[in-house]
Design an enzyme around this catalytic site. Structure first.
Site, PDB file in Angstrom:
ATOM      1  N   GLU A 193      47.324  36.938  47.667  1.00 57.50           N
ATOM      2  CA  GLU A 193      47.825  38.005  46.804  1.00 57.50           C
ATOM      3  C   GLU A 193      48.668  39.035  47.552  1.00 57.50           C
ATOM      4  O   GLU A 193      48.286  40.215  47.643  1.00 57.50           O
ATOM      5  CB  GLU A 193      46.664  38.700  46.068  1.00 57.50           C
ATOM      6  CG  GLU A 193      45.847  37.732  45.217  1.00 57.50           C
ATOM      7  CD  GLU A 193      44.868  38.432  44.284  1.00 57.50           C
ATOM      8  OE1 GLU A 193      44.753  39.667  44.344  1.00 57.50           O
ATOM      9  OE2 GLU A 193      44.227  37.731  43.490  1.00 57.50           O
TER      10      GLU A 193
ATOM     11  N   GLU B 293      41.587  31.453  42.727  1.00 57.58           N
ATOM     12  CA  GLU B 293      40.562  32.428  42.319  1.00 57.58           C
ATOM     13  C   GLU B 293      40.540  32.533  40.806  1.00 57.58           C
ATOM     14  O   GLU B 293      41.591  32.555  40.176  1.00 57.58           O
ATOM     15  CB  GLU B 293      40.846  33.845  42.858  1.00 57.58           C
ATOM     16  CG  GLU B 293      40.551  34.042  44.300  1.00 57.58           C
ATOM     17  CD  GLU B 293      40.791  35.488  44.750  1.00 57.58           C
ATOM     18  OE1 GLU B 293      40.682  36.414  43.910  1.00 57.58           O
ATOM     19  OE2 GLU B 293      41.092  35.671  45.938  1.00 57.58           O
TER      20      GLU B 293
HETATM   21  C1  FCB Z   1      41.365  39.441  43.686  1.00 54.24           C
HETATM   22  C2  FCB Z   1      41.065  39.468  45.168  1.00 54.24           C
HETATM   23  C3  FCB Z   1      39.618  39.198  45.491  1.00 54.24           C
HETATM   24  C4  FCB Z   1      38.696  39.921  44.520  1.00 54.24           C
HETATM   25  C5  FCB Z   1      39.075  39.568  43.110  1.00 54.24           C
HETATM   26  C6  FCB Z   1      38.181  40.162  42.067  1.00 54.24           C
HETATM   27  O1  FCB Z   1      42.514  40.178  43.431  1.00 54.24           O
HETATM   28  O2  FCB Z   1      41.863  38.516  45.841  1.00 54.24           O
HETATM   29  O3  FCB Z   1      39.378  39.581  46.816  1.00 54.24           O
HETATM   30  O4  FCB Z   1      38.779  41.273  44.734  1.00 54.24           O
HETATM   31  O5  FCB Z   1      40.394  39.995  42.863  1.00 54.24           O
END
Ligand code: FCB
Length: 482
Positions: free
Chosen positions: A182, A388
């Site tokens: 990210e 994620e």
């Molecule tokens: C993302 C992050 C991770 C966590 C999730 C909820 O943006 O990469 O570390 O904080 O959100």
């Protein structure tokens, strides 16, 4: 990507046999042991110890003590039947000042961790950078030339050196790598909104950081390719914003275009097409001198081919023109803040996609995940992974010690369904990494927000799988949804 409206969903629920069923974590959020075995502070150590920056004054000093309890955590993963695990390597643990030789003890930790994973049949997926820049690269103690964090060009070169050092140490056992996690958050929350480390609030620095993160990514892809066996897979994990205009009015479409530019195309453009789009350059021309920032050869370096695109998805982003009645305060995804994380688009209004919210206040909309996967598939044709996806809820421990979290299970079921929809629609999705294995340090929210499928008692550090963990385990056992 800008997405007008969700498509009609299919009913198919097929996942390929080799699909990676994983969970994801990040070093600073779980490891603790911040001053052990030569580790030096990262920008998150300094930021979290700065009063007022993190809820309750929480820090990652102890976190889940995963550094010492990783065997227990790998055992948990094995018990759940996970086939893959995405973790991040702490740069200041393996190269404490961000330059020079490796700290062998730091590397040894990741060798032990990956050995343990492999011994349990779990495929490691390593992320090189999940936000924990060595503080020495942000503010060098000798005032030396490498200062300035990601807005400074040299940080990209330091990152490539670090990539080489880690790949040489772990390349014999890790075959899938992600360069950055990210970069939007690193650049725009860290240097624009100031709600993430290092907490700076300068839109020009945020844009400089974005370019140098892109450059660091490209240089690291080259470094990884040089050091790793040819079969290794190299990826990047982007939190692409699924941008939806509030209406089809031209001014709302324009707002969506601007957020898509500075939320998504600022990364996908150079990384995957070898260019910054004209509209992004125009929107931000008053803030930064792009001609001076982007050197000859940078775009070729940044667009080195990758094997896999990682998508992190939590919720869609609904936007409208600034003047719209009923607009809500800006949402940054990771906490408020007075400064904007949207240089060149800081007057755009943000709206909730619906009022079905997680404990983060993030709307639940799985159609955004299938839309994003299909859009990436159509635009770039690359294999994809959901690096994620998950949700925080107000979990409570029952008197019998169990945690019933039906909302999380419903969230996961719906989002895995969206992945299956994208696969049915032709997207080549190779894996799903649930955020997160364990409750952990949720950045500016501290330990208040629980994303884990395994509950952590922060007094005792006892880990207890929640009902959602049992459900996910069953999905993995069956190879898909019922
Ligand atoms: C993302 C992050 C991770 C966590 C999730 C909820 O943006 O990469 O570390 O904080 O959100």
């Amino acid at each position: 990507m800008t997405v007008a409206s969700p498509d009609i969903r299919t009913a198919r629920r097929a996942f390929p046999p080799a699909f990676a069923w994983g969970t994801a974590t990040a070093a600073y959020q779980i490891e603790g042991a911040v001053a052990e075995d030569g580790r030096a502070p990262s920008i998150w150590d300094i930021f979290s110890h700065t009063p007022g920056k993190v809820a309750n004054g929480d820090t990652g000093d102890t976190a889940l003590d995963h550094y010492h309890r990783f065997r227990e955590d790998v055992r948990l993963m094995a018990d759940l039947g996970l086939t893959s695990y995405r973790f991040s390597i702490a740069w200041p643990r393996v190269q404490p000042t961000g330059r020079g030789p490796a700290a062998q003890q730091g590397l040894d930790f990741y060798r032990r961790l990956t050995d343990e994973l492999l011994a349990h049949g779990i495929t490691p997926v390593a992320t090189l950078y999940h936000w924990d820049l060595p503080q020495e690269l942000e503010t060098p103690s000798d005032g030396g030339p490498a200062g300035g964090g990601w807005p400074a060009r040299q940080t990209a070169y330091r990152f490539a050196d670090y990539a080489t050092l880690v790949a040489e140490a772990l390349g014999d056992r890790v075959s899938t790598w992600t360069t950055l996690n990210e970069p939007w958050c690193s650049a725009f929350l860290g240097y624009g909104a100031g709600v993430h480390a290092p907490g700076r609030t300068d839109p020009a620095d945020a844009l400089r950081a974005a370019h140098h993160l892109n450059l660091g990514h490209g240089l690291a892809v080259g470094a990884l390719r040089a050091a790793l066996p040819s079969a290794a897979q190299v990826a990047v994990s982007l939190n692409l914003h699924v941008v939806r205009p509030l209406s089809e009015r031209p001014e709302d479409l324009a707002a969506a275009r601007r957020i898509d530019a500075v939320g998504n195309r600022v990364f996908t453009g150079p990384m995957l097409k070898g260019r910054y789009d004209e509209d992004l350059l125009e929107d931000t021309a008053h803030l930064v001198d792009w001609d001076g920032l982007v050197h000859d050869g940078d775009l070729a370096e940044i667009s080195r081919p990758i094997d896999l695109l990682g998508l992190n998805y939590y919720n869609p982003t609904v936007v409208s023109a600034p003047a719209d009645a009923g607009r809500l305060p800006r949402q940054d995804g990771h906490g408020g803040g007075q400064s904007s994380p949207w240089p060149g688009a800081d007057d755009v209004a943000f709206h909730l996609a619906n009022d079905d919210l997680t404990a983060m206040g993030w709307p639940i909309d799985p159609t955004g995940l299938s839309d994003a996967l299909l859009a990436m598939h159509r635009e770039f044709g690359l294999p994809l992974m959901v690096s994620e996806n998950g949700a925080a809820f107000e979990d409570t421990v029952s008197p019998d010690g169990t945690v019933h979290d039906p909302e999380r299970t419903a969230y996961l079921r719906a989002h895995l369904g969206a992945v299956a929809d994208a696969i049915a629609g032709g997207a080549d999705v190779r894996g799903y990494f649930l955020w997160s294995l364990l409750d952990n340090f949720e950045w500016a929210y501290g330990y208040d927000k629980r994303f884990g499928i395994v509950h952590v008692d922060y007094d005792t550090l006892v880990r207890t799988p929640k009902a959602s963990a049992r459900w996910y385990s069953e999905v993995i056992r069956r190879g898909g949804l019922d």
